[in-house]
Motif scaffolding. Sequence first.
Motif, PDB file in Angstrom:
ATOM      1  N   ARG A 275       0.742  -1.278   0.212  1.00 54.94           N
ATOM      2  CA  ARG A 275      -0.194  -0.104   0.343  1.00 54.94           C
ATOM      3  C   ARG A 275       1.009   1.100  -0.033  1.00 54.94           C
ATOM      4  N   ALA A 276       1.706   1.440   1.133  1.00 53.46           N
ATOM      5  CA  ALA A 276       2.585   2.513   0.529  1.00 53.46           C
ATOM      6  C   ALA A 276       4.057   2.472  -0.170  1.00 53.46           C
ATOM      7  N   LEU A 277       3.980   1.358  -1.376  1.00 59.34           N
ATOM      8  CA  LEU A 277       4.414   1.641  -2.728  1.00 59.34           C
ATOM      9  C   LEU A 277       3.349   1.799  -3.519  1.00 59.34           C
ATOM     10  N   GLU A 278       1.944   2.123  -2.772  1.00 56.78           N
ATOM     11  CA  GLU A 278       0.761   2.869  -4.279  1.00 56.78           C
ATOM     12  C   GLU A 278       1.137   4.327  -3.808  1.00 56.78           C
ATOM     13  N   GLY A 279       1.592   4.477  -2.873  1.00 58.27           N
ATOM     14  CA  GLY A 279       0.973   6.115  -1.977  1.00 58.27           C
ATOM     15  C   GLY A 279      -0.163   5.788  -1.090  1.00 58.27           C
ATOM     16  N   GLU A 280      -0.620   4.768  -1.153  1.00 59.69           N
ATOM     17  CA  GLU A 280      -1.430   4.358   0.366  1.00 59.69           C
ATOM     18  C   GLU A 280      -1.661   4.114   1.557  1.00 59.69           C
ATOM     19  N   GLY A 281      -2.192   4.374   2.290  1.00 56.18           N
ATOM     20  CA  GLY A 281      -1.984   4.783   3.555  1.00 56.18           C
ATOM     21  C   GLY A 281      -1.409   5.794   4.843  1.00 56.18           C
ATOM     22  N   ASP A 282      -0.731   5.196   5.500  1.00 50.37           N
ATOM     23  CA  ASP A 282      -0.297   6.377   6.736  1.00 50.37           C
ATOM     24  C   ASP A 282       1.258   6.700   6.606  1.00 50.37           C
ATOM     25  N   VAL A 283       1.726   5.742   6.383  1.00 50.90           N
ATOM     26  CA  VAL A 283       3.516   5.805   5.837  1.00 50.90           C
ATOM     27  C   VAL A 283       4.258   6.037   4.133  1.00 50.90           C
ATOM     28  N   VAL A 284       4.989   7.098   4.680  1.00 51.68           N
ATOM     29  CA  VAL A 284       5.760   7.320   3.362  1.00 51.68           C
ATOM     30  C   VAL A 284       7.050   6.442   3.320  1.00 51.68           C
ATOM     31  N   LEU A 285       7.378   6.088   2.524  1.00 53.84           N
ATOM     32  CA  LEU A 285       8.580   5.432   1.757  1.00 53.84           C
ATOM     33  C   LEU A 285       9.500   6.310   1.153  1.00 53.84           C
ATOM     34  N   PRO A 286      10.941   5.488   1.150  1.00 50.48           N
ATOM     35  CA  PRO A 286      11.565   6.956   0.023  1.00 50.48           C
ATOM     36  C   PRO A 286      11.115   7.246  -1.225  1.00 50.48           C
ATOM     37  N   GLY A 287      11.617   8.049  -1.684  1.00 52.96           N
ATOM     38  CA  GLY A 287      11.310   8.509  -3.138  1.00 52.96           C
ATOM     39  C   GLY A 287      11.959   7.232  -4.568  1.00 52.96           C
ATOM     40  N   ARG A 288      11.281   7.271  -5.383  1.00 58.50           N
ATOM     41  CA  ARG A 288      11.783   6.819  -6.985  1.00 58.50           C
ATOM     42  C   ARG A 288      13.640   6.405  -7.052  1.00 58.50           C
ATOM     43  N   ALA A 289      14.206   7.759  -6.660  1.00 59.09           N
ATOM     44  CA  ALA A 289      15.343   7.886  -7.225  1.00 59.09           C
ATOM     45  C   ALA A 289      16.609   7.018  -6.011  1.00 59.09           C
ATOM     46  N   SER A 290      15.845   6.471  -5.394  1.00 60.38           N
ATOM     47  CA  SER A 290      17.172   6.106  -4.164  1.00 60.38           C
ATOM     48  C   SER A 290      16.801   4.486  -3.906  1.00 60.38           C
ATOM     49  N   ILE A 291      18.239   4.577  -3.865  1.00 63.91           N
ATOM     50  CA  ILE A 291      18.156   2.619  -3.906  1.00 63.91           C
ATOM     51  C   ILE A 291      16.831   2.197  -2.850  1.00 63.91           C
ATOM     52  N   ALA A 292      17.117   2.940  -1.345  1.00 62.89           N
ATOM     53  CA  ALA A 292      16.239   2.476  -0.292  1.00 62.89           C
ATOM     54  C   ALA A 292      14.872   2.110  -1.541  1.00 62.89           C
ATOM     55  N   HIS A 293      14.446   2.732  -2.134  1.00 65.12           N
ATOM     56  CA  HIS A 293      13.037   3.026  -2.960  1.00 65.12           C
ATOM     57  C   HIS A 293      13.129   1.339  -3.572  1.00 65.12           C
ATOM     58  N   ARG A 294      14.437   0.753  -4.125  1.00 65.82           N
ATOM     59  CA  ARG A 294      14.390   0.266  -5.022  1.00 65.82           C
ATOM     60  C   ARG A 294      14.254  -1.144  -3.891  1.00 65.82           C
ATOM     61  N   LEU A 295      15.296  -1.491  -2.896  1.00 62.48           N
ATOM     62  CA  LEU A 295      15.321  -2.127  -2.052  1.00 62.48           C
ATOM     63  C   LEU A 295      13.948  -2.944  -1.244  1.00 62.48           C
ATOM     64  N   ILE A 296      13.128  -2.094  -1.099  1.00 63.11           N
ATOM     65  CA  ILE A 296      11.972  -2.135  -0.392  1.00 63.11           C
ATOM     66  C   ILE A 296      10.959  -2.956  -1.977  1.00 63.11           C
ATOM     67  N   ALA A 297      11.352  -2.147  -2.865  1.00 60.38           N
ATOM     68  CA  ALA A 297      10.089  -2.815  -4.022  1.00 60.38           C
ATOM     69  C   ALA A 297      10.441  -4.232  -4.479  1.00 60.38           C
ATOM     70  N   GLU A 298      12.296  -4.297  -4.414  1.00 60.84           N
ATOM     71  CA  GLU A 298      12.256  -6.086  -4.819  1.00 60.84           C
ATOM     72  C   GLU A 298      12.026  -6.339  -3.679  1.00 60.84           C
ATOM     73  N   TRP A 299      11.740  -6.530  -2.677  1.00 57.89           N
ATOM     74  CA  TRP A 299      11.764  -7.441  -1.144  1.00 57.89           C
ATOM     75  C   TRP A 299      10.466  -7.667  -1.479  1.00 57.89           C
ATOM     76  N   HIS A 300       8.770  -6.716  -1.498  1.00 60.32           N
ATOM     77  CA  HIS A 300       8.179  -6.484  -1.785  1.00 60.32           C
ATOM     78  C   HIS A 300       7.691  -7.385  -3.119  1.00 60.32           C
ATOM     79  N   ALA A 301       7.771  -6.779  -4.404  1.00 66.89           N
ATOM     80  CA  ALA A 301       7.520  -8.008  -5.341  1.00 66.89           C
ATOM     81  C   ALA A 301       8.747  -9.380  -5.648  1.00 66.89           C
ATOM     82  N   GLU A 302       9.758 -10.112  -5.154  1.00 70.71           N
ATOM     83  CA  GLU A 302      10.185 -11.269  -4.694  1.00 70.71           C
ATOM     84  C   GLU A 302       9.169 -12.211  -3.586  1.00 70.71           C
ATOM     85  N   SER A 303       8.148 -11.254  -2.578  1.00 72.97           N
ATOM     86  CA  SER A 303       8.164 -11.701  -1.944  1.00 72.97           C
ATOM     87  C   SER A 303       6.514 -12.331  -1.604  1.00 72.97           C
ATOM     88  N   ALA A 304       5.962 -11.640  -2.842  1.00 72.98           N
ATOM     89  CA  ALA A 304       5.016 -11.849  -3.358  1.00 72.98           C
ATOM     90  C   ALA A 304       3.961 -13.507  -3.100  1.00 72.98           C
TER      91      ALA A 304
END
Length: 304
Positions: A275-304
């Motif tokens: 939900r946070a990656l979609e900009g929903e909910g009450d949590v703000v994640l790192p911007g798309r330019a950062s490797i932090a965003h990529r680490l989080i997004a890849e974990w989310h995709a791999e664990s799906a």
Amino acid sequence: MTAHDSTSLPPLARPGLDRAAEERPAPGLIEAAKTDAATRVLVIVGDSAPLAAPDALLWLAPADVPPAVEWAFLGRDDDGAALLAAVFPAQEDELFGAPSGWAGLRSVGGLLSAQDAGAFVEALSLGRWLIDAPFCPACGTRTDLGDAGWSRRCPHCGRQHFPRTDPAVIVAITSAEDPNLLLLGSNALWGADRFSCFAGFVEAGESLETAVRREVAEESGIDVDVVTYRGSQAWPYPRSLMVGFLASSRDDAAARADGEEIAAVRWFTRDEIGRALEGEGDVVLPGRASIAHRLIAEWHAESA
């Protein structure tokens, strides 16, 4: 780590322009490029660049650039035209108008093409050094630029200096007990709703893996087990190379914020991250330019 194609890399790690490093020692390279009508120039003011569109940099002809503090050779485009950087210190007013205004790398880096993103991070990283380090650190004499903006030589003591890159680790922590949990932290300087990966500079004499274990333990109280390299990207704030990892927790219950740099830590479910990656909910994640965003997004995709 599984192999990545260029489209799966962090935005600031994708193959961009040809840096043509072998050309840098050529005498008069920048001056010759300034007289070539095909040459394009990226202007950097502080950490901002002008935009031709919300997702594209504005490149200028050399004759259209205001008198610059420093110039550097960035490389060549696909047609062989020279690409230069004209670098200015930060200032309050815009240096000139741009169709889509001016923006920093953090805000637009994830939207740019590979060539524009590569040029921006290269120009900003090099430009900070050009502006901030004009004097010899050994004797204090003002240095002379060489290698088309890529080196400085001291006329007094003869030492040669090059742009610095400082390695830093950045880590997303997975749960030892539940594959659908990820630990993130909220920095004390951020708002309470903003969470990201844990990060810190590599200390003198320290390996990357040791830095991961030390930083994670210091900031989150977690003793990590498996440490897996996930990729890297330049991050010119001021001159970092961010090296990304996933690390697994040995004991989820040990998680606690250090109370100084990190104000809060939290185990997030896969659904919450989604939900946070979609900009929903009450949590703000790192911007798309950062490797932090990529680490989080890849974990989310791999664990799906």
